[in-house]
Design an enzyme around this catalytic site. Sequence first.
Site, PDB file in Angstrom:
ATOM      1  N   ASP A 169       4.865   0.869  -4.168  1.00  0.00           N
ATOM      2  CA  ASP A 169       5.937   1.750  -4.584  1.00  0.00           C
ATOM      3  C   ASP A 169       6.708   2.515  -3.431  1.00  0.00           C
ATOM      4  OD1 ASP A 169       7.792   3.494  -6.389  1.00  0.00           O
ATOM      5  OD2 ASP A 169       6.413   2.889  -8.042  1.00  0.00           O
ATOM      6  N   ASN A 178      12.141  -0.431  -2.662  1.00  0.00           N
ATOM      7  CA  ASN A 178      11.088   0.519  -2.803  1.00  0.00           C
ATOM      8  C   ASN A 178      10.633   0.667  -1.118  1.00  0.00           C
ATOM      9  OD1 ASN A 178      10.300   2.593  -4.803  1.00  0.00           O
ATOM     10  ND2 ASN A 178       9.795   0.679  -5.876  1.00  0.00           N
TER      11      ASN A 178
END
Length: 311
Positions: free
Chosen positions: A217, A155
């Site tokens: 994220d 990510n």
Amino acid sequence: MTLGDASRWQALTAEPDGLSESPFWHPTEQRLYWVDIPGRRIARVAVQGLQAQGPVDYWPLTQEPGCIAPVQGGGLVMALRDGIYLGREWGGDLQLLAAAPYDTTRLRFNDGKCDAQGRFWAGSLYEPKDQALGVLYMLDGQGLHAMMDGVVTANGLAWSPDGRTAYWADTAAHQVRAFDSEPATGQLSAPRVFHQMTPKPAGWSWGDHSPYGGRPDGATVDSEGCYWSAQYEGQRLLRVSPAGEVLAEVKTPVPCPTMPCFGGPDLKTLFITTSRQGRSPQELAQYPAAGCVFAMRVAVAGLPVNGFEAF
């Protein structure tokens, strides 16, 4: 420093996705693009200010799209579960550029984007999430190359404005790493911890009183070189300096932001995608807009999206 509150955000979409991700602003089309991973579709909508102009267009797919990027000259490049594909026309046929070099029953492509040289990068996610088997791949004219490994969930890929520092996160480890990056070749070296988030407390779930700031994220970098990281379950974005210092915290309107990007004519509109996948009924009752896309205005501009060179 906290930049305002969640009320500054405007919902751009009314229909929530399961897990929206990989947003980018298309400057010539004045559209925002993103993916809905479990919904197996790509979305786009024209935007003016903080408002969608017309309905969202959807491109249904047969596999989960992990990430997308625009193609120089038109079209999209996309990392699906079983490979990286080129689509020259919206909703049209797909051309396989590179087959996935992993077991597609246990791994899939996740976060990725293009670098300034037109190469497409995509990391993999190990779905059992009990081993660090995720790999960062780069696609260029010579094929698909494994560039870095050792993560559970790839990510947060981004580059500094000069392209000489790359950022890559392992969501499960609550860690963002930085690397020296050679723009000409894409080679990464000198891995180091850029920013470490506090791990989730054992047994934590949404609504608990024990503090938890979320885990990294998707991400983007602004024109001042600061790294914007979506904190999944933390209901916030972090703006982190090139030295790894948190400069600002931006509250988000739902608990699970997934990825920010900059857009609008001046690149001062900040968009975020979000998730509702796997959230509890209680949380969704409190945050019914989870899974929608949101926008707000910011003071510092972002960087224009990089397009894929179809080698």
